[in-house]
Write a protein that holds these residues in place. Structure first.
Motif, short mmCIF file in Angstrom:
data_model
loop_
_atom_site.label_atom_id
_atom_site.label_comp_id
_atom_site.label_asym_id
_atom_site.label_seq_id
_atom_site.Cartn_x
_atom_site.Cartn_y
_atom_site.Cartn_z
N LYS A 1 75.08 28.26 1.19
CA LYS A 1 74.20 28.68 0.09
C LYS A 1 73.38 29.90 0.48
O LYS A 1 73.22 30.85 -0.32
N ALA A 2 72.85 29.90 1.74
CA ALA A 2 72.05 31.03 2.20
C ALA A 2 72.88 32.31 2.25
O ALA A 2 72.42 33.39 1.87
N ASP B 1 72.47 23.61 -10.28
CA ASP B 1 72.36 24.41 -9.05
C ASP B 1 73.74 24.91 -8.63
O ASP B 1 73.90 26.08 -8.25
N LEU C 1 77.03 33.42 -8.67
CA LEU C 1 76.64 34.29 -7.56
C LEU C 1 77.82 34.68 -6.68
O LEU C 1 77.79 35.72 -6.02
N ILE D 1 74.83 27.84 -10.73
CA ILE D 1 74.22 29.10 -10.31
C ILE D 1 75.06 29.77 -9.23
O ILE D 1 75.34 30.98 -9.29
N TYR D 2 75.52 28.97 -8.25
CA TYR D 2 76.32 29.54 -7.16
C TYR D 2 77.68 30.02 -7.66
O TYR D 2 78.24 30.97 -7.11
N ILE E 1 75.55 33.05 0.44
CA ILE E 1 75.86 33.49 -0.92
C ILE E 1 74.65 34.15 -1.56
O ILE E 1 74.75 35.22 -2.19
N ARG E 2 73.47 33.54 -1.38
CA ARG E 2 72.26 34.11 -2.00
C ARG E 2 71.93 35.47 -1.41
O ARG E 2 71.56 36.40 -2.13
N ARG E 3 72.07 35.59 -0.06
CA ARG E 3 71.72 36.86 0.58
C ARG E 3 72.71 37.96 0.20
O ARG E 3 72.33 39.12 0.02
N ASP E 4 73.99 37.62 0.08
CA ASP E 4 74.96 38.63 -0.35
C ASP E 4 74.65 39.10 -1.78
O ASP E 4 74.87 40.26 -2.12
N PHE E 5 74.15 38.17 -2.59
CA PHE E 5 73.75 38.54 -3.95
C PHE E 5 72.59 39.54 -3.91
O PHE E 5 72.58 40.54 -4.63
N LEU E 6 71.58 39.26 -3.03
CA LEU E 6 70.46 40.18 -2.89
C LEU E 6 70.92 41.55 -2.40
O LEU E 6 70.52 42.59 -2.93
#
Length: 582
Positions: A486-487, A438, A445, A441-442, A489-494
């Motif tokens: 984590k949220a 996990d 990202l 993955i970050y 980083i994931r949203r910036d990726f989206l």
């Protein structure tokens, strides 16, 4: 050679059901002319099969064709159910030889089919070139020429089959390896080539062009060329080329391997003789294969960004036999002694400068040889704390320590490369996805993290505007990630991937769903603004459509006649009662 055994085979004549007969893989003929088959089929319809085919039993009530496949095919076309056959109890070896011998007598066998058939007979171990020449009534050169066609690549073999190139041209091309054949085909023989096409060219011109463009002069290489003297890929051993010297090599793969092996062995020998020196190569014009092999063996090979000057070359003493008079020889000897003294002085100067640390000696790896060279240490200088250049002179022990460090780096690099390949072969589908994965993955990202969120992951905002996260910074971030981080980083990726949204594609649909969740009011305002413009444009279009419909209707009414024309009247005839009754 085996014909005695074939002639003594016991034969039985019989009618065999065509449904129980199958062709054999032994037949060298693979192409059958359809027009000729149709003619034979029509003859069989009229007169039947006049000459029986040869078959052998292979299993219960099944037969394999030994010879006569063309008659078999024509009989099928003619709709026959049975065919006269000679049934023979023979072995695989005898069946193959009979099939080849029978079919090679035919006039329509192509050169490639003939070549494959001869090769099969030789591979069987029962024949050689001499016995084939006797059995088929050919001379040995003919057999050898045909056998060479086996080495043709399929594209050129097909050109020969279709008579697009002559047998003489194919004979010249098949002397060379597949790499050269592919280049010749793609650049000069492929259909559609308008410029520099070799189709229709004489065989001697094709041969000369291949030698000029696709072979390499062996005199350019320093390795021992004793084996090359008898090699069939040496143009000196080809009929049209015998111009002296070492010849040209037509096998580039072999040439590259011979050269690389020689240079690698020479480098190892030189390092054993002079362990105080280092190997190097310039940024261009070096043998990459040799550098890779030496690096894998643990040798450090320095890449130079500067030109290294070659060590002076020792002059060669004159030979008395090369001169017509004693005076000419004595004059040459005098010049040689002067050159030799100059050479010795230059060597002494270089040694003195090397011992003083002014220059560094290297063995430089080139494309075809390894030579001694040197470079001024000023070009390799580092800058001291006070800003002045400092010469870096390593002792022999320091050089060995540096080489040991590099060897350790090489071991790690090779480990990584092999792991990247092997990891693709491991089945991990049933294993649980762990927390360490996990975090990985970050790590991948994080390059999409927007600058305004640097502070949220504990990165200073004082970084330059163009700053990208380093691997060290990313490793520090993923070591202690919180749920909120984590949220982010994931949203910036989206968000970074939403840039591919356009029109009504799938990414656009995901973008609008994302916006509906996180910015519904802003999305509504955007939609309302664009929909308002659309409604106005839609209203204007509807008004224009209404005007056009009115105009079209008026035009149709104006074109309509006031009274019906006679042609438009409908006439009916009274049908007689007799016809109704009928």
């Amino acid at each position: 050679m085996e014909m005695t055994a074939i002639q003594s085979v016991e034969k039985n004549n019989a009618l065999v059901a065509l449904a129980n007969v199958q062709p054999s893989n032994y037949n060298p003929r693979k192409n059958f002319d359809e027009a000729s088959l149709a003619e034979l089929s029509e003859s069989i319809r009229q007169q039947g099969v006049l000459q029986p085919i040869g078959v052998r039993p292979i299993e219960d009530n099944r037969f394999e064709i030994v010879f006569g496949e063309r008659r078999y095919r024509a009989a099928l076309m003619a709709g026959l159910e049975e065919i006269p056959a000679i049934v023979m109890e023979i072995s695989d070896e005898t069946a193959e030889e009979m099939a080849v011998t029978e079919n090679l007598q035919r006039k329509d066998v192509t050169p490639i089919e003939e070549a494959n058939a001869y090769q099969k007979l030789i591979d069987s171990g029962r024949h050689d070139v001499q016995s084939l020449a006797v059995q088929f009534g050919k001379n040995e050169n003919y057999i050898r020429t045909r056998l060479k066609f086996v080495s043709l690549i399929p594209e050129i073999a097909q050109l020969l089959e279709q008579d697009e190139i002559t047998i003489s041209v194919a004979t010249e091309i098949c002397r060379y390896g597949e790499d050269i054949q592919h280049e010749v085909y793609n650049k000069h023989l492929k259909e559609g080539i308008q410029y520099n096409s070799w189709r229709g060219m004489k065989a001697s011109d094709v041969a000369r062009n291949i030698e000029r463009q696709y072979t390499t002069d062996l005199d350019r290489y320093a390795f021992d060329k004793t084996l090359c003297l008898s090699c069939p890929h040496n143009t000196n051993n080809m009929m049209l080329f015998c111009e002296g010297g070492c010849g040209n090599c037509a096998n580039r793969t072999c040439l590259a391997e011979m050269n690389a092996s020689y240079l690698t062995e020479k480098a190892v020998r030189l390092m054993e003789e002079r362990p105080d020196l280092s190997l190097c190569h310039e940024s261009h014009n070096y043998n990459e294969t040799v550098v890779e092999r030496l690096t894998a063996m643990g040798y450090e090979v320095v890449s130079l960004d500067y030109y290294a000057k070659a060590y002076p070359e020792q002059p060669e003493a004159p030979r008395k036999d090369d001169y017509e008079t004693d005076e000419e020889y004595e004059h040459a000897q005098s010049e040689y002694e002067q050159d030799l003294n100059g050479y010795m002085e230059k060597c002494k100067e270089i040694r003195t400068r090397s011992e003083a640390g002014e220059i560094t000696l290297y063995f430089r790896i080139g494309n075809n040889d390894i030579v001694l060279c040197y470079i001024k240490n000023s070009t390799l200088a580092a800058v001291g704390a006070d800003g002045t250049p400092q010469v870096q002179t390593l002792s022999p022990v320091e050089k060995l320590e540096k080489q040991d460090k590099r060897n350790k780096e090489i071991a790690l690099e090779k480990t990584v490369e092999d792991t990247k390949k092997q990891i693709l072969e491991v089945d991990m589908s049933d294993r649980k996805f762990g927390q360490d994965e996990d975090k990985m993955i970050y790590f991948f990202l994080l390059p999409f993290l927007r600058r305004e969120h640097f502070e949220a992951v504990s990165i200073s905002e004082e970084k330059p505007a163009y700053h990208h996260l380093t691997d060290e910074e990313k490793m520090n971030i993923i070591a202690n990630l919180t749920g909120k981080q984590k949220a982010i980083i994931r949203r910036d990726f989206l968000i970074a991937n939403f840039k591919n949204a356009s029109g009504s594609n799938a990414t656009a649909s995901l973008l609008l769903d994302f916006a509906e969740k996180h910015m519904p009011e802003e999305l509504a305002a955007i939609k309302n603004g664009h929909n308002e413009v659309y409604e106005k444009r839609h209203q204007r279009i509807e008004e224009k459509k209404a005007v056009l419909l009115v105009q079209e209707k008026a035009k149709q009414e104006a074109e309509q006649p006031d009274e019906p024309q006679p042609e438009a009247e409908v006439h009916t005839e009274e049908i007689p009662q007799e016809e109704i009754a009928a």
